[in-house]
Design an enzyme around this catalytic site. Structure first.
Site, PDB file in Angstrom:
ATOM      1  CG  ASN A  14      -5.620  10.446  -0.257  1.00 13.62           C
ATOM      2  OD1 ASN A  14      -6.446  10.716  -1.149  1.00 13.62           O
ATOM      3  ND2 ASN A  14      -4.342  10.773  -0.350  1.00 13.62           N
ATOM      4  CE  LYS A  16      -2.729   7.819  -2.006  1.00 12.55           C
ATOM      5  NZ  LYS A  16      -1.338   7.457  -2.012  1.00 12.55           N
ATOM      6  CG  HIS A 104      -0.569  13.443  -0.593  1.00 18.11           C
ATOM      7  ND1 HIS A 104       0.263  12.720  -1.411  1.00 18.11           N
ATOM      8  CD2 HIS A 104      -1.155  12.546   0.244  1.00 18.11           C
ATOM      9  CE1 HIS A 104       0.168  11.434  -1.083  1.00 18.11           C
ATOM     10  NE2 HIS A 104      -0.685  11.301  -0.082  1.00 18.11           N
ATOM     11  CD  GLU A 106       0.324   9.902  -3.987  1.00 18.49           C
ATOM     12  OE1 GLU A 106      -0.866  10.236  -4.150  1.00 18.49           O
ATOM     13  OE2 GLU A 106       0.666   8.829  -3.448  1.00 18.49           O
ATOM     14  CD  GLU A 173       0.478  10.789   4.101  1.00 17.05           C
ATOM     15  OE1 GLU A 173      -0.288   9.842   4.288  1.00 17.05           O
ATOM     16  OE2 GLU A 173       0.486  11.457   3.060  1.00 17.05           O
ATOM     17  N   GLY A 179       2.412   3.918  -0.177  1.00 17.63           N
ATOM     18  CA  GLY A 179       2.069   2.986  -1.247  1.00 17.63           C
ATOM     19  C   GLY A 179       3.140   1.949  -1.538  1.00 17.63           C
ATOM     20  CB  SER A 217       2.462   1.100   3.909  1.00 18.44           C
ATOM     21  OG  SER A 217       2.921   1.404   2.602  1.00 18.44           O
TER      22      SER A 217
HETATM   23  C1  PEP Z   1      -1.266   8.442   1.329  1.00 21.65           C
HETATM   24  O1  PEP Z   1      -1.011   8.569   0.141  1.00 21.65           O
HETATM   25  O2  PEP Z   1      -1.677   9.405   1.986  1.00 21.65           O
HETATM   26  C2  PEP Z   1      -1.057   7.129   1.927  1.00 21.65           C
HETATM   27  C3  PEP Z   1      -0.856   7.082   3.204  1.00 21.65           C
HETATM   28  O3  PEP Z   1      -1.063   6.046   1.081  1.00 21.65           O
HETATM   29  P1  PEP Z   1      -0.858   4.501   1.487  1.00 21.65           P
HETATM   30  O4  PEP Z   1      -1.639   4.235   2.744  1.00 21.65           O
HETATM   31  O5  PEP Z   1      -1.356   3.732   0.324  1.00 21.65           O
HETATM   32  O6  PEP Z   1       0.608   4.321   1.726  1.00 21.65           O
END
Ligand code: PEP
Length: 258
Positions: A14, A16, A104, A106, A173, A179, A217
């Site tokens: 992703n 973003k 998601h 976000e 997630e 992040g 992460s």
């Molecule tokens: C995400 O936003 O889907 C994600 C997993 O981000 P990160 O790997 O940076 O934590």
């Protein structure tokens, strides 16, 4: 998506709101040049503006195991109409997208997306013959209050009564791991993935293909341990998917785990 992917691990990047035309073209070139991983379905979700150029780039890439072009979201409105700034699921399909993220954290955090809107997105994604990847996960406060299973169960309820022709894909997630550099422990991941698997079976019945990805992460150092956890069928990768070497190492880890 092809039938065979339901037996593979999925590694979806992703991107973003990152990159530029030049940077995203180069990153995709580097990903296309990675050694073929026959047991892994690799996908990338660039910003919407770069989907059509990415599709054109993938169309000429010489790859026996094609990269799954993915979108970060689809509009809750369908088809076409007076919805300034929106991109509908049929439009995504039109430019060659195969998989679409929905839910998601976000999107809820910054754009106040609701479960009802997510349900509309899912219906349109499925109607456009695209594969949705539903993201679920609890906040830190919900985990500390031991509400993580209830939170995820409520988020999964959006799938009720939808018909999945090919299969259902969910990414767990935990919001506190996205992040932040904090990854859930293998025990936390294992118990939640088992819970999601059981919940999907009771929501949708047996005989449906299921993929449950972990996200939060994931990087080249921790991917192998995460992929060894039961019911972890892949990873949704944010930050580490922007560096082709780290993304390659995650794909390798998926390839090497049965
Ligand atoms: C995400 O936003 O889907 C994600 C997993 O981000 P990160 O790997 O940076 O934590």
């Amino acid at each position: 998506m092809q039938q065979g992917v339901w037996q593979q691990k999925w590694v979806i990047g992703n991107w973003k709101m990152n990159g530029s035309s030049a940077q995203n073209t180069r990153l995709l070139e580097e990903i296309c040049a990675l050694p073929q991983a026959d047991k892994v379905c690799v996908g990338v979700a660039p910003p919407a503006l770069y989907l059509a150029p990415a599709a054109a780039q993938l169309a000429v890439a010489d790859s026996a195991n094609p990269i799954c072009l993915s979108a970060q979201m689809a509009s809750r409105f369908n088809g076409s109409g007076a919805y300034t700034g929106e991109i509908s699921a049929p439009m995504l399909a039109d430019v060659g997208v195969k998989l679409v993220l929905t839910g998601h954290s976000e999107r809820s955090l910054y754009f106040a997306e609701t479960a009802e809107q997510r349900r509309s997105q899912l219906e349109h994604i499925l109607a456009a013959d695209l594969q949705p990847l539903l993201c679920v996960g609890e906040s830190l406060a919900q985990r500390e209050a031991e509400q993580h299973f209830d939170t995820v169960a409520a988020q999964l309820a959006v799938l009720k009564d939808l018909s999945f022709v090919n299969g259902v894909a969910v990414a767990y997630e935990p919001v506190w791991a996205i992040g932040t550099g904090k990854t859930a422990t293998p025990e936390q991941i294992g118990e939640m993935h088992q819970f999601i698997y059981d919940t999907l079976l009771s929501l949708l019945g047996g005989g449906v293909n299921i993929r449950i990805l972990y996200g939060g992460s994931v990087n080249d150092q921790n991917a192998a341990a995460i992929f060894r956890v039961a019911h972890v069928d892949g990873a949704l990768v944010g930050g580490a998917s922007l560096k082709s070497e780290a993304f390659a190492a995650i794909i390798r880890a998926a390839q090497e785990t049965d």
